[in-house]
Design a protein around this motif. Sequence first.
Motif, PDB file in Angstrom:
ATOM      1  N   TYR A   1      -5.809  -3.423  20.415  1.00  0.00           N
ATOM      2  CA  TYR A   1      -6.471  -2.270  19.794  1.00  0.00           C
ATOM      3  C   TYR A   1      -5.917  -0.981  20.410  1.00  0.00           C
ATOM      4  CZ  TYR A   1     -10.420   0.136  17.499  1.00  0.00           C
ATOM      5  OH  TYR A   1     -11.201   0.918  16.692  1.00  0.00           O
TER       6      TYR A   1
ATOM      7  N   ASN B   1      -3.135   2.996  13.655  1.00  0.00           N
ATOM      8  CA  ASN B   1      -3.827   2.144  12.686  1.00  0.00           C
ATOM      9  C   ASN B   1      -3.526   0.659  12.860  1.00  0.00           C
ATOM     10  OD1 ASN B   1      -5.055   4.346  11.455  1.00  0.00           O
ATOM     11  ND2 ASN B   1      -3.353   4.655  10.029  1.00  0.00           N
TER      12      ASN B   1
ATOM     13  N   LYS C   1      -6.912  -4.661  15.814  1.00  0.00           N
ATOM     14  CA  LYS C   1      -6.999  -3.501  14.932  1.00  0.00           C
ATOM     15  C   LYS C   1      -5.865  -3.566  13.916  1.00  0.00           C
ATOM     16  CE  LYS C   1      -7.450   1.514  14.746  1.00  0.00           C
ATOM     17  NZ  LYS C   1      -7.444   2.788  15.506  1.00  0.00           N
TER      18      LYS C   1
ATOM     19  N   ALA D   1      -5.761  -1.449  10.411  1.00  0.00           N
ATOM     20  CA  ALA D   1      -6.335  -0.592   9.371  1.00  0.00           C
ATOM     21  C   ALA D   1      -5.236  -0.214   8.391  1.00  0.00           C
ATOM     22  CB  ALA D   1      -6.965   0.643  10.006  1.00  0.00           C
ATOM     23  N   ASP D   2      -5.022  -1.076   7.414  1.00  0.00           N
ATOM     24  CA  ASP D   2      -3.954  -0.880   6.421  1.00  0.00           C
ATOM     25  C   ASP D   2      -4.506  -0.057   5.256  1.00  0.00           C
ATOM     26  OD1 ASP D   2      -1.629  -1.066   4.965  1.00  0.00           O
ATOM     27  OD2 ASP D   2      -1.977  -3.134   4.314  1.00  0.00           O
ATOM     28  N   TYR D   3      -4.697   1.242   5.508  1.00  0.00           N
ATOM     29  CA  TYR D   3      -5.355   2.091   4.513  1.00  0.00           C
ATOM     30  C   TYR D   3      -4.569   2.179   3.199  1.00  0.00           C
ATOM     31  CZ  TYR D   3      -8.352   3.625   8.360  1.00  0.00           C
ATOM     32  OH  TYR D   3      -9.249   3.657   9.399  1.00  0.00           O
TER      33      TYR D   3
ATOM     34  N   ALA E   1     -10.398  -5.187  12.966  1.00  0.00           N
ATOM     35  CA  ALA E   1     -10.910  -3.822  12.834  1.00  0.00           C
ATOM     36  C   ALA E   1     -10.129  -3.134  11.721  1.00  0.00           C
ATOM     37  CB  ALA E   1     -10.746  -3.068  14.150  1.00  0.00           C
ATOM     38  N   THR E   2     -10.709  -3.147  10.518  1.00  0.00           N
ATOM     39  CA  THR E   2     -10.016  -2.598   9.350  1.00  0.00           C
ATOM     40  C   THR E   2     -10.176  -1.088   9.234  1.00  0.00           C
ATOM     41  OG1 THR E   2     -11.972  -3.121   8.020  1.00  0.00           O
ATOM     42  CG2 THR E   2     -10.182  -4.746   8.056  1.00  0.00           C
ATOM     43  N   ASN E   3     -11.015  -0.516  10.060  1.00  0.00           N
ATOM     44  CA  ASN E   3     -11.115   0.941  10.189  1.00  0.00           C
ATOM     45  C   ASN E   3     -11.681   1.245  11.570  1.00  0.00           C
ATOM     46  OD1 ASN E   3     -14.070   0.903  10.014  1.00  0.00           O
ATOM     47  ND2 ASN E   3     -13.760   0.477   7.825  1.00  0.00           N
ATOM     48  N   THR E   4     -11.965   2.510  11.833  1.00  0.00           N
ATOM     49  CA  THR E   4     -12.375   2.906  13.190  1.00  0.00           C
ATOM     50  C   THR E   4     -13.835   2.635  13.486  1.00  0.00           C
ATOM     51  OG1 THR E   4     -12.760   5.165  12.395  1.00  0.00           O
ATOM     52  CG2 THR E   4     -10.584   4.675  13.329  1.00  0.00           C
TER      53      THR E   4
ATOM     54  N   LYS F   1     -15.449  -2.464  16.601  1.00  0.00           N
ATOM     55  CA  LYS F   1     -14.980  -1.599  17.682  1.00  0.00           C
ATOM     56  C   LYS F   1     -15.075  -2.327  19.030  1.00  0.00           C
ATOM     57  CE  LYS F   1     -16.242   2.668  17.771  1.00  0.00           C
ATOM     58  NZ  LYS F   1     -17.075   3.897  17.788  1.00  0.00           N
TER      59      LYS F   1
END
Length: 520
Positions: A406, A410, A432, A434-436, A460-463, A467
Amino acid sequence: MRRLLLLILIGFTVSLTSCRNDFEFESRTGGLEFSKDTVYLDTVFTNIGSSTYTLKVYNRSDKNISIPSLGLKKGTTSKYRLMVDGMAGQVFENVELLAKDSLFIFVSVTAEVANANPTDFLYTDQILFGEESNPNHQKVELVTLIQDAYFIYPGRVQNPDETYTYNELNLGVDGDGNPVSIRGRFLEDNNPNNGNELHWTNTKPYVIYGYAAVPPNRTLVVDAGARVHFHVESGLIVANNASIHVNGSPSTTAALENEVVFEGDRLEPDFSEVPGQWGTIWLTPGSANNQFSNLTIKNATVGILVSGNDGSSNPTLELENTQIYNCSNVGILARTGNIVGRNVVINNCGQVAFAGSYGGNYDFTHCTFANYWSRANQTCVTLSDDSINNVPTPLGSANFKNCIVYGSSNLGISLKKTGTIFNFLFENCLIKFADYSNQYANEILYKFSTNPNYVNCLIATNTTVNKPDFKNPTQNNFIIGQNSAAKGTANNTYSTFNDILNNQRSNPSDMGAYNWTTFD
C-alpha cells in the motif's frame, strides 16, 4: 555659467556628506544581541569537518559601532573556524556594524576526539565580543560532540600533476567487453588502523569511503548495535562466494541499542531522512548465505541490490526484522534473486519498494511494502520476467503471505509477464489497486476475484476502502491501528514468529510486519 552651476553642485554635495554620520563608528563593547546564546554544532566524526552554522549578531542601537575585538577564546589554537563579513579566521579586530543592522558569523569545526572532554566527548569554545578582561564583553558558546570511528577507505597514490590515483575494485566487463571498476578495496583481516575489518563491532562507528568489499570465501560479521555510515558514492560489496551476516537483535529502548543501522555520514538532523546520500549494499552474483537481522538501512540510492543467486536452492539472502527507508531509486532491487523475508518494512522509494526483476524466487511473510514517495508514478511491488539476451527469465516463485502492499500512488503492484513461467501468489494480503480508469479491467494478472494467484486478499480500490490505518507513514511508522482492514485478517498458519517489535502475534493475527495497537 556652466562653471557656476558646477561649483554650486559640488558645494551642495559636500554640504550633504559633511552632515552625514553613516561612516562614523563608535568603538563599543557590549549591547549586542544574538540569534543564539549557544551554537550547537551537530555530532561530527573525528577529523571530519562539520557543516557550517550561522550566528546572527544584531546592533539594535541608533549608532554605528565598531567591535574592538571579535574572536574565539582559544584563539588560533581553536579547532573552530569563523567567517565574518566574508573574511575567514579565528580572531578579528575593529569589526564594524551599522546602526539597526546585523552581522552574519559562520561557524564550522574540524576536531579529533583527543581534543574533546574525555568524560562527555564535547569540544567547546566561545566567541568573545570584546576582550575578556573588559567587564562589558559578551560571549556566545560553541558546543559539538566528537565521535571516534573506524575509517575504511581506498588507498591512493599521488601523481606528478598532484592528482591522485585511488585503489579500485574490478567488477568485470560491460556489454562491449570494456573493464568496469569502482573506487574501493577489499576488507582486511588485520588492517594496521582498524584491526579485523571483517568483524564490525559496536565499540565505535564505521565510516566508509568508496566501496568496501567482502573478499571471496570470507564472511563479514556485523554485531548487534553496530552503526555504519557511508560517504557519498560509497557502499558495500559482497563478492562471489562471500557472505555478510548482520546479527542485530531486538532493542528494549527508543535508542535502538541492539539494532544495526546503515546510513549516510551526515549526522545533522536536516539529513536524517534525506534519500540518496550513498550507494547500495550490493550482493554480487555468486555471493551466498547472506543474512540480515534487525537491520535498518536508510537514505541510500538502492537499499539492497541482489544480482543473481549462487545457483543453489538455498536463499541468497534471508531478511528478518529489516527496515529500508528513503531510497532515491529502489528499496530492494533483485535480479534473478533468491530471497526469503520475514517482518520486512520498506517505504519512501523513488521508483519502487521491492522489485523482483529478471525472474527469480521470492518468499515474503508478514511484510509491509509501502511507498509514500512525494512524487507520483512510484509503486510498492513489481515483478517481471524481463529477457536476458532475448530469453525470458522465469519467475519461479514469488509468494507474499500476510503482507500489506500500500502506498500514496494508485497502484500498489505492477506485474510484467513476457514468458511462460510466471508464478506468483498473494495470500491474505492487503493490496492497494485503485484502477480508476479501468486500464487493467481486462488484464488477467489483476483479476483479483477470479485469479487463483490471489487468495483471501483485501483490495483497496480507492482511498477509503480497506485502509491499512498506518500510524504515520510520512515518518516511516507503519504500526497499524484498531481500524485497520489488516487487523485480524491474516492467516495464522504463517504467524509462527513475533512481530517486528518482538511482540507475540495475536490470534487471529494481523497482516503486515506489526501487530495492531491503539493510537491517537
